[in-house]
Design a protein around this motif. Structure first.
Motif, PDB file in Angstrom:
ATOM      1  N   SER A   1      38.469  88.753  35.295  1.00  0.00           N
ATOM      2  CA  SER A   1      38.537  88.206  36.839  1.00  0.00           C
ATOM      3  C   SER A   1      37.355  88.928  37.450  1.00  0.00           C
TER       4      SER A   1
ATOM      5  N   MET B   1      34.470  86.679  36.483  1.00  0.00           N
ATOM      6  CA  MET B   1      34.715  84.974  37.169  1.00  0.00           C
ATOM      7  C   MET B   1      34.293  85.380  38.481  1.00  0.00           C
TER       8      MET B   1
ATOM      9  N   GLU C   1      32.736  75.216  40.874  1.00  0.00           N
ATOM     10  CA  GLU C   1      33.089  74.644  39.744  1.00  0.00           C
ATOM     11  C   GLU C   1      32.390  74.378  38.460  1.00  0.00           C
TER      12      GLU C   1
ATOM     13  N   LEU D   1      31.346  78.092  36.806  1.00  0.00           N
ATOM     14  CA  LEU D   1      32.462  78.650  36.026  1.00  0.00           C
ATOM     15  C   LEU D   1      32.880  77.838  34.910  1.00  0.00           C
TER      16      LEU D   1
ATOM     17  N   PHE E   1      35.852  78.700  32.112  1.00  0.00           N
ATOM     18  CA  PHE E   1      36.938  79.087  32.988  1.00  0.00           C
ATOM     19  C   PHE E   1      37.219  77.675  33.546  1.00  0.00           C
TER      20      PHE E   1
ATOM     21  N   LEU F   1      39.898  75.188  36.063  1.00  0.00           N
ATOM     22  CA  LEU F   1      40.269  75.276  37.617  1.00  0.00           C
ATOM     23  C   LEU F   1      41.824  74.626  37.370  1.00  0.00           C
ATOM     24  N   LYS F   2      42.548  75.749  38.044  1.00  0.00           N
ATOM     25  CA  LYS F   2      43.961  75.375  37.900  1.00  0.00           C
ATOM     26  C   LYS F   2      44.157  74.433  39.225  1.00  0.00           C
TER      27      LYS F   2
ATOM     28  N   ARG G   1      42.756  72.612  43.068  1.00  0.00           N
ATOM     29  CA  ARG G   1      41.618  72.409  44.065  1.00  0.00           C
ATOM     30  C   ARG G   1      42.413  71.720  45.395  1.00  0.00           C
TER      31      ARG G   1
ATOM     32  N   TYR H   1      41.702  79.578  40.350  1.00  0.00           N
ATOM     33  CA  TYR H   1      41.521  79.937  39.051  1.00  0.00           C
ATOM     34  C   TYR H   1      42.273  80.944  38.300  1.00  0.00           C
TER      35      TYR H   1
END
Length: 118
Positions: free
Chosen positions: A4, A7, A57, A60, A65, A67-68, A70, A83
């Motif tokens: 994390s 990130m 975006e 990452l 990574f 994106l869960k 937005r 994220y």
């Protein structure tokens, strides 16, 4: 936590490279289960807010990574990128003052850009 932190560092640099203003990183890992870090920044216009979000975006995604979720992007006045381990908030100046997330999360630990590189 190291993942994390990586990130958060990528998101910070993505915002910084597009001239995001007043970029703040708050470690909320000890006070919330929502995420480990909140990254908050603002842009000077709707198009810059969207450019900041797009760059976060993109950078990452380059590192794999995903994106869960937005929210708010189409408005250009604020956006939230979730994220999982980090949550990125990008606002225009007016909405940043209105929502004042730094005050809400004042119990978190403010992290400097240098600390992200450790």
């Amino acid at each position: 936590m190291e993942l994390s932190k990586k990130m958060a560092s990528i998101a910070y640099h993505a915002l910084d490279s597009k001239k995001g203003e007043d970029i703040q990183v708050i470690d909320i890992s000890e006070i919330s289960v929502l995420a480990d870090y909140f990254i908050i920044a603002n842009g000077t216009s709707n198009s810059q807010v969207q450019a900041l979000v797009d760059n976060v975006e993109e950078e990452l995604a380059k590192e794999g990574f995903i994106l869960k979720q937005r929210e708010g992007y189409g408005l250009g006045t604020w956006a939230l990128l979730d994220y999982g381990d980090i949550i990125v908030h990008v606002f225009d100046k007016e909405n940043r003052l209105f929502y004042d997330l730094e005050r809400i999360w004042k119990d978190g630990k403010m992290i400097s850009a240098g600390e992200l590189e450790d």
